[in-house]
Write a protein that holds these residues in place. Structure first.
Motif, PDB file in Angstrom:
ATOM      1  N   ILE A  28      -4.698   2.323   3.036  1.00 11.04           N
ATOM      2  CA  ILE A  28      -3.503   2.086   3.858  1.00 11.04           C
ATOM      3  C   ILE A  28      -2.332   1.854   2.928  1.00 11.04           C
ATOM      4  CG2 ILE A  28      -2.463   0.574   5.583  1.00 11.04           C
ATOM      5  CD1 ILE A  28      -5.225  -0.001   6.662  1.00 11.04           C
ATOM      6  N   PRO A  29      -1.334   2.758   2.934  1.00 12.62           N
ATOM      7  CA  PRO A  29      -0.203   2.616   2.021  1.00 12.62           C
ATOM      8  C   PRO A  29       0.746   1.512   2.439  1.00 12.62           C
ATOM      9  CG  PRO A  29       0.154   4.458   3.509  1.00 12.62           C
ATOM     10  CD  PRO A  29      -1.236   3.949   3.801  1.00 12.62           C
ATOM     11  N   GLN A  30       1.500   1.006   1.488  1.00  9.41           N
ATOM     12  CA  GLN A  30       2.566   0.066   1.804  1.00  9.41           C
ATOM     13  C   GLN A  30       3.869   0.817   1.925  1.00  9.41           C
ATOM     14  OE1 GLN A  30       2.485  -3.815   0.016  1.00  9.41           O
ATOM     15  NE2 GLN A  30       4.696  -3.852  -0.278  1.00  9.41           N
ATOM     16  N   ARG A  31       4.631   0.490   2.946  1.00  8.42           N
ATOM     17  CA  ARG A  31       5.865   1.226   3.229  1.00  8.42           C
ATOM     18  C   ARG A  31       7.014   0.247   3.514  1.00  8.42           C
ATOM     19  NH1 ARG A  31       3.511   4.988   1.335  1.00  8.42           N
ATOM     20  NH2 ARG A  31       2.822   6.883   2.408  1.00  8.42           N
ATOM     21  N   LEU A  32       8.213   0.760   3.336  1.00 10.22           N
ATOM     22  CA  LEU A  32       9.425   0.091   3.773  1.00 10.22           C
ATOM     23  C   LEU A  32       9.961   0.839   4.979  1.00 10.22           C
ATOM     24  CD1 LEU A  32      11.198  -0.380   0.326  1.00 10.22           C
ATOM     25  CD2 LEU A  32      10.050  -2.169   1.654  1.00 10.22           C
ATOM     26  N   VAL A  33      10.700   0.141   5.845  1.00  2.00           N
ATOM     27  CA  VAL A  33      11.401   0.836   6.914  1.00  2.00           C
ATOM     28  C   VAL A  33      12.594   1.538   6.298  1.00  2.00           C
ATOM     29  CG1 VAL A  33      12.653   0.605   9.072  1.00  2.00           C
ATOM     30  CG2 VAL A  33      10.656  -0.836   8.631  1.00  2.00           C
ATOM     31  N   ALA A  34      12.681   2.859   6.454  1.00  2.50           N
ATOM     32  CA  ALA A  34      13.720   3.633   5.790  1.00  2.50           C
ATOM     33  C   ALA A  34      15.107   3.266   6.285  1.00  2.50           C
ATOM     34  CB  ALA A  34      13.466   5.126   6.024  1.00  2.50           C
ATOM     35  N   PRO A  91      11.186  -8.275   6.371  1.00  2.00           N
ATOM     36  CA  PRO A  91      12.436  -8.735   5.756  1.00  2.00           C
ATOM     37  C   PRO A  91      12.268  -9.926   4.821  1.00  2.00           C
ATOM     38  CG  PRO A  91      12.808  -8.196   8.047  1.00  2.00           C
ATOM     39  CD  PRO A  91      11.331  -8.097   7.830  1.00  2.00           C
ATOM     40  N   ALA A  92      11.283 -10.800   5.106  1.00  2.00           N
ATOM     41  CA  ALA A  92      11.062 -11.980   4.258  1.00  2.00           C
ATOM     42  C   ALA A  92      10.168 -11.679   3.065  1.00  2.00           C
ATOM     43  CB  ALA A  92      10.470 -13.108   5.087  1.00  2.00           C
ATOM     44  N   GLY A  93       9.671 -10.446   2.974  1.00  2.00           N
ATOM     45  CA  GLY A  93       8.880 -10.063   1.810  1.00  2.00           C
ATOM     46  C   GLY A  93       7.387 -10.156   1.980  1.00  2.00           C
ATOM     47  N   THR A  94       6.904 -10.542   3.167  1.00  2.00           N
ATOM     48  CA  THR A  94       5.469 -10.509   3.424  1.00  2.00           C
ATOM     49  C   THR A  94       5.101  -9.122   3.942  1.00  2.00           C
ATOM     50  OG1 THR A  94       5.782 -11.352   5.668  1.00  2.00           O
ATOM     51  CG2 THR A  94       5.409 -12.969   3.924  1.00  2.00           C
ATOM     52  N   THR A  95       3.871  -8.917   4.349  1.00  2.00           N
ATOM     53  CA  THR A  95       3.463  -7.624   4.903  1.00  2.00           C
ATOM     54  C   THR A  95       2.673  -7.831   6.189  1.00  2.00           C
ATOM     55  OG1 THR A  95       1.404  -7.571   3.613  1.00  2.00           O
ATOM     56  CG2 THR A  95       3.346  -6.499   2.637  1.00  2.00           C
ATOM     57  N   ILE A  96       2.724  -6.811   7.037  1.00  7.25           N
ATOM     58  CA  ILE A  96       1.913  -6.778   8.250  1.00  7.25           C
ATOM     59  C   ILE A  96       1.493  -5.338   8.465  1.00  7.25           C
ATOM     60  CG2 ILE A  96       3.911  -6.429   9.787  1.00  7.25           C
ATOM     61  CD1 ILE A  96       2.434  -8.212  11.853  1.00  7.25           C
ATOM     62  N   PRO A 152       7.886   4.733   9.213  1.00  6.85           N
ATOM     63  CA  PRO A 152       6.615   5.424   8.942  1.00  6.85           C
ATOM     64  C   PRO A 152       5.943   5.930  10.207  1.00  6.85           C
ATOM     65  CG  PRO A 152       6.758   3.380   7.688  1.00  6.85           C
ATOM     66  CD  PRO A 152       7.908   3.373   8.649  1.00  6.85           C
ATOM     67  N   ARG A 153       5.316   7.102  10.092  1.00  6.32           N
ATOM     68  CA  ARG A 153       4.639   7.706  11.234  1.00  6.32           C
ATOM     69  C   ARG A 153       3.167   7.335  11.304  1.00  6.32           C
ATOM     70  NH1 ARG A 153       4.104  13.007  10.501  1.00  6.32           N
ATOM     71  NH2 ARG A 153       3.384  13.177  12.656  1.00  6.32           N
ATOM     72  N   ILE A 195      10.934  -3.629  18.778  1.00  2.00           N
ATOM     73  CA  ILE A 195      11.255  -4.013  17.403  1.00  2.00           C
ATOM     74  C   ILE A 195      12.010  -2.838  16.802  1.00  2.00           C
ATOM     75  CG2 ILE A 195      10.397  -4.663  15.143  1.00  2.00           C
ATOM     76  CD1 ILE A 195       8.081  -6.048  16.430  1.00  2.00           C
ATOM     77  N   THR A 196      13.306  -3.016  16.679  1.00  2.00           N
ATOM     78  CA  THR A 196      14.211  -1.995  16.161  1.00  2.00           C
ATOM     79  C   THR A 196      14.832  -2.524  14.870  1.00  2.00           C
ATOM     80  OG1 THR A 196      16.096  -2.833  17.399  1.00  2.00           O
ATOM     81  CG2 THR A 196      14.670  -1.223  18.513  1.00  2.00           C
ATOM     82  N   ARG A 197      15.774  -1.780  14.314  1.00  2.00           N
ATOM     83  CA  ARG A 197      16.400  -2.248  13.073  1.00  2.00           C
ATOM     84  C   ARG A 197      17.067  -3.611  13.259  1.00  2.00           C
ATOM     85  NH1 ARG A 197      15.976   1.677   9.391  1.00  2.00           N
ATOM     86  NH2 ARG A 197      15.989   3.840  10.118  1.00  2.00           N
ATOM     87  N   GLN A 198      17.600  -3.868  14.444  1.00  2.00           N
ATOM     88  CA  GLN A 198      18.281  -5.131  14.662  1.00  2.00           C
ATOM     89  C   GLN A 198      17.332  -6.282  14.969  1.00  2.00           C
ATOM     90  OE1 GLN A 198      19.950  -3.232  18.509  1.00  2.00           O
ATOM     91  NE2 GLN A 198      20.419  -5.401  18.763  1.00  2.00           N
ATOM     92  N   SER A 199      16.045  -5.989  15.140  1.00  2.00           N
ATOM     93  CA  SER A 199      15.078  -7.065  15.414  1.00  2.00           C
ATOM     94  C   SER A 199      13.879  -7.023  14.477  1.00  2.00           C
ATOM     95  CB  SER A 199      14.608  -7.003  16.876  1.00  2.00           C
ATOM     96  OG  SER A 199      14.104  -5.724  17.210  1.00  2.00           O
ATOM     97  N   LEU A 200      14.058  -6.505  13.264  1.00  2.00           N
ATOM     98  CA  LEU A 200      12.956  -6.478  12.295  1.00  2.00           C
ATOM     99  C   LEU A 200      12.502  -7.878  11.908  1.00  2.00           C
ATOM    100  CD1 LEU A 200      14.036  -3.531   9.950  1.00  2.00           C
ATOM    101  CD2 LEU A 200      12.029  -3.600  11.444  1.00  2.00           C
ATOM    102  N   TRP A 201      13.362  -8.875  12.112  1.00  2.00           N
ATOM    103  CA  TRP A 201      12.988 -10.263  11.857  1.00  2.00           C
ATOM    104  C   TRP A 201      11.748 -10.675  12.660  1.00  2.00           C
ATOM    105  CZ3 TRP A 201      13.161 -12.286  16.644  1.00  2.00           C
ATOM    106  CH2 TRP A 201      14.122 -11.808  17.536  1.00  2.00           C
TER     107      TRP A 201
END
Length: 296
Positions: A290-296, A180-185, A171-172, A135-141
């Motif tokens: 557990i913090p919420q983060r975005l992929v930078a 990407p769809a706005g949910t969280t995991i 995140p480390r 799961i990379t930037r091109q497969s965040l879906w």
């Protein structure tokens, strides 16, 4: 007999195993055809049993991310892992890199593998780890598909630079990752250390085999004591099998796969004597915030 825990650090670290055959790794994908997998000698069950016995010896429980292809052919192995008290996770079905799949292909494989493993073990499969952390930037879906499929957490985003995987700046630590769809995991990334401006992978796979043991020890201690983070350790059954058949592949692939296989088990024994380990879900459950983060 289980060994006493009184010399272990109080931090519970995660021990995980990506259960796949020695010939299914991405490093050999160009020379080992998938349609020939069934004709190759299987070593995954014996190697996994070797790890299970080692875990029993040190009274350690872990998470086994099992390839659906393996679980379909060896449901008795899936059951045995679960019966011995370990968590079952999914490693996908075919070990295809996610960014080479379409969303529909990945969805089909994710659902298929989860169902196969749950039928075999009779328990819920909550965790997922992508083949080669793909799961990379091109497969965040893929994160949204995992949520749709009913996974509670993922362990695929490696915040490093690598030719096959990695999202530098991701995140480390354990976090709630916005998809990407706005949910969280929940995301549980493999362990890294910050050395100056560099983020260095530690405590898993080839890094565990190639680094001297004192590097791994120092890395886990630094994560636990200085950063208040659990170490996320991962291995494969073939990494405790120095006698596995050699596959003719490019030298880079052979170096990655075969280097220092003989060191894995002795290093694991030292690691289990010095630190405390448990399944991924148990480590997640111990996190107070557990913090919420975005992929930078």
């Amino acid at each position: 007999m289980p060994l006493p825990n009184d010399k272990r650090t109080p931090t519970l670290n995660a021990f995980s195993v990506d259960v796949e055959e020695h010939f299914q790794v991405s490093a050999f994908a160009r020379v080992v055809r998938r349609d020939g997998w069934d004709s190759r000698p299987s070593r995954v069950e014996a190697n996994t049993d070797r790890i299970l016995d080692l875990l029993d010896e040190y009274d350690v429980k872990g998470t086994f991310f099992i390839l659906g292809w393996v679980g379909e052919r060896r449901p008795q192995l899936v059951r045995r892992i679960a019966e011995r008290g370990h968590e079952i996770g999914s490693h996908g079905y075919s070990h295809r890199l996610i960014y080479t799949q379409t969303p529909d292909e990945f969805r089909d494989e994710a659902v298929r593998a989860k169902r196969l493993l749950e039928d075999a073990c009779g328990c819920e499969v909550r965790g997922h780890r992508a083949a080669s952390f793909s799961i990379t930037r091109q497969s965040l879906w893929a994160l949204d598909i995992l949520v749709e499929a009913g996974f509670a957490y993922d362990s695929s985003l490696f915040p490093v630079v690598h030719d096959l995987y990695g999202i530098p700046g991701a995140p480390r630590g354990i976090c709630r990752l916005k998809t990407p769809a706005g949910t969280t995991i929940l995301e549980v990334p493999p362990s890294t250390l910050r050395l100056g401006k560099a983020i260095v992978p530690v405590a898993g796979g080839g890094y565990f085999r190639i680094y001297p043991y004192w590097v791994t020890r120092r890395a886990v201690r630094r994560l636990n004591r200085d950063e208040s983070m659990p170490a996320i350790v991962y291995l494969h059954p073939w990494e405790v099998d120095p006698g596995q058949p050699r596959i003719q592949a490019p030298i880079k692939s052979r170096l990655r796969h075969y280097s220092r296989l003989h060191t894995t088990e002795p290093k694991l024994r030292r690691l289990f004597r010095e630190f405390s380990f448990g399944p991924m879900q148990a480590v997640i459950d111990r996190e107070r915030s557990i913090p919420q983060r975005l992929v930078a």
